[in-house]
Design an enzyme around this catalytic site. Sequence first.
Site, PDB file in Angstrom:
ATOM      1  CB  CYS A   2      -0.991  -0.023   1.165  1.00 33.34           C
ATOM      2  SG  CYS A   2      -0.416   0.740   2.695  1.00 33.34           S
ATOM      3  CB  CYS A   5       3.352  -0.335   3.156  1.00 31.09           C
ATOM      4  SG  CYS A   5       2.318  -1.079   4.445  1.00 31.09           S
ATOM      5  CG  ASP A  28      -2.578  15.123   3.835  1.00 32.38           C
ATOM      6  OD1 ASP A  28      -3.295  14.272   4.388  1.00 32.38           O
ATOM      7  OD2 ASP A  28      -2.685  15.434   2.614  1.00 32.38           O
ATOM      8  CG  HIS A  44      -0.897  -2.886   5.855  1.00 30.20           C
ATOM      9  ND1 HIS A  44      -1.037  -1.739   5.098  1.00 30.20           N
ATOM     10  CD2 HIS A  44      -2.069  -3.561   5.734  1.00 30.20           C
ATOM     11  CE1 HIS A  44      -2.240  -1.738   4.533  1.00 30.20           C
ATOM     12  NE2 HIS A  44      -2.878  -2.837   4.906  1.00 30.20           N
ATOM     13  CG  ASN A  82     -11.450  10.516   7.399  1.00 30.76           C
ATOM     14  OD1 ASN A  82     -12.243  11.071   8.162  1.00 30.76           O
ATOM     15  ND2 ASN A  82     -10.638  11.200   6.612  1.00 30.76           N
ATOM     16  N   GLY A  88     -15.024   8.209   4.643  1.00 30.36           N
ATOM     17  CA  GLY A  88     -14.153   8.952   3.729  1.00 30.36           C
ATOM     18  C   GLY A  88     -12.716   8.484   3.728  1.00 30.36           C
ATOM     19  CG  HIS A  93      -1.030   1.979   6.348  1.00 30.31           C
ATOM     20  ND1 HIS A  93       0.053   1.208   5.960  1.00 30.31           N
ATOM     21  CD2 HIS A  93      -0.746   2.415   7.598  1.00 30.31           C
ATOM     22  CE1 HIS A  93       0.946   1.171   6.948  1.00 30.31           C
ATOM     23  NE2 HIS A  93       0.492   1.907   7.943  1.00 30.31           N
ATOM     24  CG  HIS A  95      -4.460   7.709   7.535  1.00 26.79           C
ATOM     25  ND1 HIS A  95      -4.938   6.651   6.782  1.00 26.79           N
ATOM     26  CD2 HIS A  95      -5.200   8.792   7.182  1.00 26.79           C
ATOM     27  CE1 HIS A  95      -5.909   7.085   5.998  1.00 26.79           C
ATOM     28  NE2 HIS A  95      -6.101   8.379   6.226  1.00 26.79           N
ATOM     29  CG  HIS A  97      -6.372  13.174   8.584  1.00 26.41           C
ATOM     30  ND1 HIS A  97      -6.017  13.640   7.333  1.00 26.41           N
ATOM     31  CD2 HIS A  97      -7.015  12.002   8.366  1.00 26.41           C
ATOM     32  CE1 HIS A  97      -6.438  12.795   6.400  1.00 26.41           C
ATOM     33  NE2 HIS A  97      -7.055  11.792   7.010  1.00 26.41           N
TER      34      HIS A  97
END
Length: 118
Positions: A2, A5, A28, A44, A82, A88, A93, A95, A97
């Site tokens: 991914c 990764c 980002d 992962h 998300n 969304g 993977h 994460h 924000h």
Amino acid sequence: MCLFCKIVNKEIPANIELEDENFLAFHDINPKAPVHILVIPKKHIAGFNEVDAQTMADITPFIQTLVKKLDIKQSGYRLICNIGENGGQEVMHLHWHVLGGAKLKFDHLSDADPKDFL
Ligand code: AMP
């Protein structure tokens, strides 16, 4: 493998803000705030539905260290995870924000009415 990764493996470049044995924080590519960092586990994990309690426990001090380094600890920030299609999530993977550096809008929760979605 991914996308995130590949970032962990340094196959794709990223602007890394903080890294330890288990986690990576990088900017980002399409920031939505003056500070917009993504925090990921290096291993992962597809998303929040799959995460184990130990990873969640360990990611907490990592994010706390990160926001100190970014100097947004006192001014405040928002953590967003998300999850899945309706949430969304685009990159599968796990994460978080980390958004900050300015007073953030809260459009969805302040303006939305559940009836709008019917
Ligand atoms: P989400 O919609 O929660 O899955 O968020 C995925 C995020 O990954 C988006 O905010 C994207 O801008 C960000 N993103 C996608 N590709 C990259 C990349 N190569 N480097 C940094 N951020 C990225």
